[in-house]
Design an enzyme around this catalytic site. Sequence first.
Site, PDB file in Angstrom:
ATOM      1  N   LYS A  22       8.802  -0.138   2.055  1.00 14.48           N
ATOM      2  CA  LYS A  22       7.522  -0.707   2.482  1.00 14.48           C
ATOM      3  C   LYS A  22       7.092  -1.844   1.552  1.00 14.48           C
ATOM      4  O   LYS A  22       6.715  -2.913   2.005  1.00 14.48           O
ATOM      5  CB  LYS A  22       6.446   0.388   2.475  1.00 14.48           C
ATOM      6  CG  LYS A  22       5.035  -0.140   2.583  1.00 14.48           C
ATOM      7  CD  LYS A  22       4.002   0.955   2.542  1.00 14.48           C
ATOM      8  CE  LYS A  22       3.557   1.387   1.176  1.00 14.48           C
ATOM      9  NZ  LYS A  22       2.570   0.526   0.495  1.00 14.48           N
ATOM     10  N   ASN A  23       7.135  -1.592   0.259  1.00 17.35           N
ATOM     11  CA  ASN A  23       6.594  -2.584  -0.676  1.00 17.35           C
ATOM     12  C   ASN A  23       7.510  -3.786  -0.868  1.00 17.35           C
ATOM     13  O   ASN A  23       7.151  -4.737  -1.554  1.00 17.35           O
ATOM     14  CB  ASN A  23       6.259  -1.918  -2.018  1.00 17.35           C
ATOM     15  CG  ASN A  23       5.051  -1.003  -1.870  1.00 17.35           C
ATOM     16  OD1 ASN A  23       4.338  -1.059  -0.863  1.00 17.35           O
ATOM     17  ND2 ASN A  23       4.831  -0.155  -2.862  1.00 17.35           N
ATOM     18  N   CYS A 116     -10.700   0.792  -3.639  1.00 13.95           N
ATOM     19  CA  CYS A 116      -9.506   1.535  -3.250  1.00 13.95           C
ATOM     20  C   CYS A 116      -9.746   2.991  -3.611  1.00 13.95           C
ATOM     21  O   CYS A 116     -10.507   3.294  -4.532  1.00 13.95           O
ATOM     22  CB  CYS A 116      -8.320   0.978  -4.023  1.00 13.95           C
ATOM     23  SG  CYS A 116      -6.835   1.962  -3.891  1.00 13.95           S
ATOM     24  N   ARG A 121      -9.045  -2.132  -8.128  1.00 11.68           N
ATOM     25  CA  ARG A 121      -7.775  -2.861  -8.050  1.00 11.68           C
ATOM     26  C   ARG A 121      -8.096  -4.344  -7.933  1.00 11.68           C
ATOM     27  O   ARG A 121      -8.149  -4.895  -6.843  1.00 11.68           O
ATOM     28  CB  ARG A 121      -6.932  -2.355  -6.871  1.00 11.68           C
ATOM     29  CG  ARG A 121      -6.426  -0.935  -7.117  1.00 11.68           C
ATOM     30  CD  ARG A 121      -5.608  -0.430  -5.989  1.00 11.68           C
ATOM     31  NE  ARG A 121      -4.330  -1.108  -5.845  1.00 11.68           N
ATOM     32  CZ  ARG A 121      -3.492  -0.867  -4.838  1.00 11.68           C
ATOM     33  NH1 ARG A 121      -3.809   0.018  -3.901  1.00 11.68           N
ATOM     34  NH2 ARG A 121      -2.340  -1.504  -4.753  1.00 11.68           N
ATOM     35  N   ASP A 305       3.719   5.172  -8.230  1.00  8.97           N
ATOM     36  CA  ASP A 305       3.811   5.663  -6.851  1.00  8.97           C
ATOM     37  C   ASP A 305       4.561   6.991  -6.732  1.00  8.97           C
ATOM     38  O   ASP A 305       4.659   7.543  -5.627  1.00  8.97           O
ATOM     39  CB  ASP A 305       4.493   4.609  -5.957  1.00  8.97           C
ATOM     40  CG  ASP A 305       3.614   3.382  -5.761  1.00  8.97           C
ATOM     41  OD1 ASP A 305       2.406   3.468  -6.035  1.00  8.97           O
ATOM     42  OD2 ASP A 305       4.146   2.341  -5.342  1.00  8.97           O
ATOM     43  N   ARG A 397       1.154   5.393   6.847  1.00  8.36           N
ATOM     44  CA  ARG A 397       1.220   4.005   6.376  1.00  8.36           C
ATOM     45  C   ARG A 397       2.544   3.726   5.678  1.00  8.36           C
ATOM     46  O   ARG A 397       3.038   2.601   5.725  1.00  8.36           O
ATOM     47  CB  ARG A 397       0.084   3.744   5.385  1.00  8.36           C
ATOM     48  CG  ARG A 397      -1.274   3.850   6.005  1.00  8.36           C
ATOM     49  CD  ARG A 397      -2.320   3.533   5.010  1.00  8.36           C
ATOM     50  NE  ARG A 397      -2.090   2.181   4.492  1.00  8.36           N
ATOM     51  CZ  ARG A 397      -2.955   1.506   3.768  1.00  8.36           C
ATOM     52  NH1 ARG A 397      -4.106   2.040   3.478  1.00  8.36           N
ATOM     53  NH2 ARG A 397      -2.677   0.302   3.349  1.00  8.36           N
TER      54      ARG A 397
END
Length: 418
Positions: A22-23, A116, A121, A305, A397
Amino acid sequence: MDRFVIQGPTRLEGQLAVGGAKNAVLPLMAAALLSRGESVIDNVPDLQDVRFFMTILEGLGARCQLEFNRLRIDTTDLDSHEAPYDLVRKMRASIYVLGPLLARRGEARVSLPGGCAFGPRPVDLHQKGMRALGAAVDEEHGYIVARAPGGLQGGRFRFDPVSVGATCNVLMAAVLARGESRLENCAIEPEVTQLVAALVRAGARIEGVGTRTLQVQGVDSLKPLDDAVIPDRIEAGTYLAAAAVAGGRVHLEGVRQDHMAPVVAVLRDLGCDISEQGDGLTCERRGKLQPVRVETQPYPGFPTDMQAQVMAAAALADGVSFITDTIYPDRFTHAAEMVRLGANIEVKNGTATIIGTERLQAAPVMASDLRASAALVLAATAAHGITEVRRVYHIDRGYQSIEERLAALGARITRQSE
Ligand code: EPU
């Protein structure tokens, strides 16, 4: 709103293929804005965040199509330079359009992302970096408005602290700026390095790929992208951690061993047997888990993460673990929910102290952000009884069909619509 109903405890056994990261795909999607024509990105996971970024690009006039993990982005008819609040507030990564729009159109208006679930952030480095490239950047009515009517000019910028997002954003602007730029203390996460390499393939002149200093010689135009997304090291780490939490043996296909090293080291400290075969990785937990000391750091350190997923394992370890998040000191919303599952966790000054327990118990819990939610699902597979995890849209997500994948490993998990 969907929720997961999970009956535990179950051991997990089986194998899975890891999807694209995803990132990594999100900055690549933004980078498609840097050229005119059709970019093609392969190995794209079908995630809510990817679909969402497609909406942002479509709002700018691009045409996007995602089919069989191949994403086509046609920027021929780009006709806007604005990413509106209603879209940006749903996904912070929308800020990635700032650099490319500014570089390509000389102007960008991007809503400030706002708060967030896991604390502040800021996006100050994104803005300062654009200023270093000669843009006028202001905040107007909740929007970042960046202008460079005569085009961007190469400049020098140092990221402090190291930032994945700001490195990607400023680099995307610098590749089309006139003259030379020097970007220092850049993030070297694999997702950033993928972007750097993709830009080089598209015609950007960048030296220092994979290092903390990127030297950029601006070019007039880039070719559309033609790339394949790297495997998702966080998705992979999450399923390996699932084996640690629930017990059992999980084999993953399609990983990059070098990207997995920081996570593998912690799983070994937890007492898991890890074996590596080519692009395959197996995690097996037979006996008791051991307590760990973990501190999140920018890559090649242990990723923030993966912090929540490791906490789920530490909750069941034979002793006291300490987890410190140096990147996001407030990223501990999962701790209180894990306590509801019987974990013994105290958070103070950015460090969680986890006194391992023999047994977790089912309870209704609430997902608060993507990785926190994944960690709760893992904890629920080990908890005795039926756990409901609410607000699983956070998980959608960033994890494709997590319930189907865990079920394939033997978890008793179903999705229910409320
Ligand atoms: N920071 C600043 N100013 C800035 C930008 C960042 O002070 O302008 C600080 C942050 O507050 C933080 C540190 O720099 O303390 C690092 O943040 P970074 O900019 O690297 O984070 P990001 O780019 O916003 C990406 C991932 C996150 C991941 C972080 C850290 C994407 C889309 N997001 O965020 O992923 O946690 O890097 O590795 O790539 C997730 O996938 O669940 C997720 C949150």
